[in-house]
Design an enzyme around this catalytic site. Sequence first.
Site, short mmCIF file in Angstrom:
data_model
loop_
_atom_site.label_atom_id
_atom_site.label_comp_id
_atom_site.label_asym_id
_atom_site.label_seq_id
_atom_site.Cartn_x
_atom_site.Cartn_y
_atom_site.Cartn_z
N LYS A 173 0.87 -1.08 -0.07
CA LYS A 173 0.14 -0.07 0.02
C LYS A 173 0.81 1.17 0.01
CE LYS A 173 -3.79 -2.35 0.22
NZ LYS A 173 -5.17 -2.13 -0.49
N HIS A 304 -9.99 -8.14 -8.31
CA HIS A 304 -9.87 -7.87 -6.52
C HIS A 304 -10.53 -8.79 -5.88
CE1 HIS A 304 -11.45 -5.60 -3.10
NE2 HIS A 304 -10.10 -5.19 -3.01
MG MG Z 1 -6.88 -2.05 -4.00
#
Ligand code: MG
Length: 370
Positions: A173, A304
């Site tokens: 991230k 996803h």
């Molecule tokens: Mg994502």
Amino acid sequence: MITSLETFILHVPVTRDRIADSTHSITHWGMPGVKIMTDSEHVGYGFTGTHAHLASDRLITDCITNCYAELLIGEEVDEPRKLWEKMAYNPPLQWVGRAGITTMALAAVDIALWDLKSKYREEPLWKTLGGKEEKKLEAYNTDGGWLNFNQDMLIEDVKRLTLQDGYKSIKMKVGKPDSNEDIHRIEAVRKALGNDVRIMTDANGRWRLPDNLEILSCLKDFDVTWIEEPLWHDDVSGHSELAKSIQTPIALGEMLYSLAHFREFISSGGVRFVQPDATRLGGITEALDVCNLAQEHQLPVTPHAGDMAQTQIHMSIAHPSIELLEFIPWITHCFEEPLKIDSGIFSYPQMPGAGTTIRNEYMEMYGKKV
Ligand code: MG
């Protein structure tokens, strides 16, 4: 024939006390879902994925109980798409929602219908969808790269995933308040993993143009495979403009609710790696439509995992545009047939259905009052 529906809500703890990206911070993964009962005693299971917020989880299960159930009882389940159309285009429901709660509820129901169809056929869903046992489906792991880990934890985790567990691809991230910190973290991960591991980055919609253009332009220096959701989820023209300005490919799709949303992003040139999520689109039915659309445009699909890959593995085995699927291990243990990954490659599920049958002990352990 469908005789009744029963909803459930599970809140399953994540692998650490808390994980965070640039916009979300959670302790549990939510699974509002449905069991569909039939006169042949087959039971179909489907669920969507949430941040375990009980009030909004109940809106999803209420929508299933109060709106979709009456459209399904008495129906045969041999054609999930026919029932999907009956639910998705139902005039009063379409009036109040073509995205959001109604679509996530539709996703849970659609997945349960595909589970039932494959259970009737006594085969795993990937076979029902036309998949062959010849593809090597790679997993990439997102559970080592959270933004709330300090740099030492981050390096330790991505090393464990690659050196010990054998993953060839990981995601980390980005979106720290200070972008220099993001650059240092990416640089450190690349140095720790060497050049043979694929690194994906994910900003979860945090950045804006032109403020963050500098860091977006720097990503190419670290051979990043993609930048995921660099800008706000609905910003079609922003992503299109960005794609022309940077060398790193853009991935997105986890926050899009329909085939039409994907068509807008694809036709504008704002996405390279297409990321449908069957738990946010209206289930497997619409996710397959997105896969087909991407294929027409010769774009790779990398779903996803709002389901932590548990059911989308079937679609991913069957569809030629998918070679790489996200995996996060939080809920895997809850199922009759947990997913298996060896050195970053998924094993083929063998049990009939969509892989969604939840073991009773976990229904009890993690279950909340609907
Ligand atoms: Mg994502």
